[in-house]
Structure formats: structure tokens, C-alpha cells
Design an enzyme around this catalytic site. Sequence first.
Site, PDB file in Angstrom:
ATOM      1  N   HIS A  56     -34.204  -5.226 -23.096  1.00 52.77           N
ATOM      2  CA  HIS A  56     -33.809  -6.322 -23.477  1.00 52.77           C
ATOM      3  C   HIS A  56     -34.593  -7.192 -24.000  1.00 52.77           C
ATOM      4  CE1 HIS A  56     -30.768  -4.577 -20.831  1.00 52.77           C
ATOM      5  NE2 HIS A  56     -29.746  -4.659 -21.928  1.00 52.77           N
ATOM      6  N   SER A  78     -25.244  -4.739 -25.684  1.00 49.84           N
ATOM      7  CA  SER A  78     -25.881  -5.900 -24.817  1.00 49.84           C
ATOM      8  C   SER A  78     -26.881  -6.944 -25.425  1.00 49.84           C
ATOM      9  CB  SER A  78     -26.537  -5.378 -23.316  1.00 49.84           C
ATOM     10  OG  SER A  78     -27.531  -4.415 -23.656  1.00 49.84           O
ATOM     11  N   ASP A  90     -37.143  -6.724 -19.724  1.00 47.25           N
ATOM     12  CA  ASP A  90     -37.141  -5.777 -18.575  1.00 47.25           C
ATOM     13  C   ASP A  90     -37.491  -4.347 -18.933  1.00 47.25           C
ATOM     14  OD1 ASP A  90     -35.062  -5.469 -20.381  1.00 47.25           O
ATOM     15  OD2 ASP A  90     -33.656  -5.461 -18.837  1.00 47.25           O
TER      16      ASP A  90
END
Lengths: 256, 256
Positions: B202, B15, B199
Amino acid sequence: MAANILDAIMLFGDSITQASWELEGVGARLSFVYARKLDVINPGLSGYNTEWAIPVFEQVFAKKEQQPYVPAVRLLTIWFGANDAVLPPERQHVPLVQFIANLKRLITMVRSPASEYYSPKTRILLISPPPVNTHQRGADLSSRDPPRKCDRDFDMTKLYAEAVARTAQEEGVAVADVWTVVWEAAGKDEQALDAYLLDGLHLNAKGYELAYNVINESIKQSYPEIYHEKLQYVIPRHDEIDPSNIRESVRARRLE
Amino acid sequence: MAANILDAIMLFGDSITQASWELEGVGARLSFVYARKLDVINPGLSGYNTEWAIPVFEQVFAKKEQQPYVPAVRLLTIWFGANDAVLPPERQHVPLVQFIANLKRLITMVRSPASEYYSPKTRILLISPPPVNTHQRGADLSSRDPPRKCDRDFDMTKLYAEAVARTAQEEGVAVADVWTVVWEAAGKDEQALDAYLLDGLHLNAKGYELAYNVINESIKQSYPEIYHEKLQYVIPRHDEIDPSNIRESVRARRLE
């Protein structure tokens, strides 16, 4: 991707396209929302007008016989006018009639079954250039060494932007009318355009945000079948993976 | 581009790669500096670990017999570890020894003349995952419905990051040690990592800026021949156009 798992969105335009991976511009935003759905590729050509862009298009857009081997272009955006509308005798100037003919030629190259570049899978989206702030552009050019006088005119660029919208309607392709959206956001006040333009000609981050929104909305309305929210990931989501059968569960699902 | 005028940089990761077209991330920044030089394509796979990524790589990286027909991948970045290092029994967890073996397998797939995916033109850059802020990550997960307990551990991710750097050295490929750069920027204080993380896991915009800088510097040092400033535009600059011979003067100059 290198093995052509993903099809593509091709952004074809001038510096406003080329620069659109900076400032959270249109290229970056489309790449983000289309991640794992369509690759966004960028033949943005800083300084180019439509006259010079056509022989580039003939190189970058696959001919019929090449198309089976390359990513299908599902969406082609054509975003010119900012340079075509420069005042003569600047070398980038393209007369309005010729500009319109060039846009139509690009569309015909893709849509005519008689064309070498015929690509029935490719949807076309015309984008109008942003309005010019001649105060800002003039100040920028007069500060250069040697100073230059302003090479753009508000009404001239407006004519080219209107021609983009009219051509889209005549040809039956989608349009994202960036000119009008930015103009209205500025309260139809040329000096207030500095909120959306870097230098009187190119979009800043707020300008790109407006442009992205109208482009995205145009895709949603005109070509809903490729609107990003309608497309699934080509490579499945991680929570779809079956640990007992990884290979099968990550198999690419090609866009039909 | 659709007709394979440009070669490519392939960003392969989880991601943190997939999201890197947002927040002026690594994908957007590389796309900007490599515009008209190399297309940047993005098989970033949110939630994936190296174990699941390998069968994806087998689909997205062209086999030897396909390579003449697709864009050459001039640079492959491999950026995993953030999910592999999740604490067991989370399903994404990959034991450290297996993680290292998977990185080596990806490298071997590209570099070994015996491999179906052998691509001698492809340079490889390993990127380490950012450090985890378990305070931030824990707060994020405990706020969910239902609340979850923290699934990452600072030292565990550190081990995976160190393994990335060590593997790069052992294999003789370039590395961008994002873990160390972000850790040092935070003054080696886990709580201060929130300046660089969204967070706890990330990267945020400032974190991506650090990551881009170390990736860019690593390309410059290890693979100077493809550093963006060393490459010319494939389609010539507008001021190189000869109006009396437009077609010839816009001809693509392929990267050798």
C-alpha cells in the site's frame, strides 16, 4: 455513489469546511472513517456567511419530493460564524441576532414537517467557529498589498461561538464546540492559538485534528446509531465473499 | 450534493482507493481541488479484485434509466491489480488474461451504447497498481501471528501494471501509470520502494503524492475540459455575490 447505494453526510459551512479535505482536515477524516458506510459531500463555501448560505442550502438540500431519488442525508453539519463575525462594515458581517435566526432557520427547514425541505432522517450537528488569534490575523492582513487592518476581534467571534452552542441546546440538536476545545488546548492564551491556526482564522492540521475529535465524539454521544464504528459496510467485506456465489455475496446492504 | 447540484468523480478500486482519504491520499487531494466543482465519491473496496468488483459496479454505477436522476459521473477512475496479482492459490488471485478481460468489460459497460450502463458523459482513467516491495511485504507477513509467507511477487505485479497501461492504450482511454512513476522515483531499486510504500503493498503519504501528481497530469492531458483548474465553482464565489440580489447571485451554474 452515482446509483445512490450510499446515503450521505453533508458538510455545510464556510472555508473551514471547504478546505477540510486538505491538512488531514475534518472532511478527509470523516470520508476515511465513513468509507463504504456514508459518502461525505461538501458544500463548503469559502467566504460565505449564513445569510448567503441559506439560498444555497435551498438549492443543495433536496426538497421532499426529490428526496426519494437522492442519497438520504443522515447527518448535516452546519459550521458557520467565522465570517458572520467579521467586524462591520465588512460586507460579510451578519449581526449576532440575525446569525442566530439564520441557524434556527436552517434547522427548521430540515426539521419542520411544514417545510419543503423536511427530512426526518437528517440529524443535525452545529459546529462553532474556532477562536481568532488577532495577532496572527492582524500580521497576515498587514503584510498584504495594500496592507489591511485586522478585520476580526477575539471577543466578537467568541460571542458567535457561544451563540452556536446555545442555539444547539435551545433547538435540541448536537453541537461540537470547536471554539472551546481549541481555546482550552491553547491554554486560554490568544497568542498560543498559532499552534492550531494557519493565519489566525483558519485551522491548521493540528486544529483540524482537534475539531475532528470533538465532532466525532459528538456524533458518538448524540447520534450513536450513525457513529462510524456502529455502521457496517454497505458493500460486504472481501472476506465475506463466497466464490461460488459472488453476485449474491457482494449485494449492498442498505442502511435502514 | 444531496440535490444533485454537483456532478461526480467516481473512484473505483481496491484498498489503495478506499484508504486514499488518509495520508493526504488521492481521494482527499481530488476532493480538495474539485471542491465546489465535482463531488468525489469512493467505492474503494479493500481486498477486492476485478472479478468481485464487477458485480459491485453493476450496483453502484447508475443504469441508463436511472442516470437522469443521479449525479453524472464525469470521470471514472479504475484502479485494480494489487489484489488480482496476488500469487495463486490465494483466493484473490485473478489470472492475467481474466484481469485484462475484466478491465475491458468495465470499460465496455460504460462506453458501449448497447450496455445498460452506457454513459457517454463518463471519461475513464485506468490507474496501474504500485510496484511491490517483497522484502517489506515479506517482513510484514512473517511478523504476523501465525506467520505467513510472502504472497506477492515483484514481477507478477509488474505484469498486471503493464497490462493496465496496454489496455488503456488499446481501448483509447487515459492512464495514470503509478507503477512506473513510483518505480522510477525509487531509482528502480526494489528495496528503495519503502520510501513510497507503507507495508510493501500500500502507498504511504509520499507514494500517494506521486500517484496524485500522475493522475492529475493525466486528467490535464487527456481530459482537459474537466481538469480542475478549467472548471468554475458551481455555486459562485463569495465576491460575486450582489448583496441587493443574493438569491440570483448564488444560483448554481451547472456543468455542461
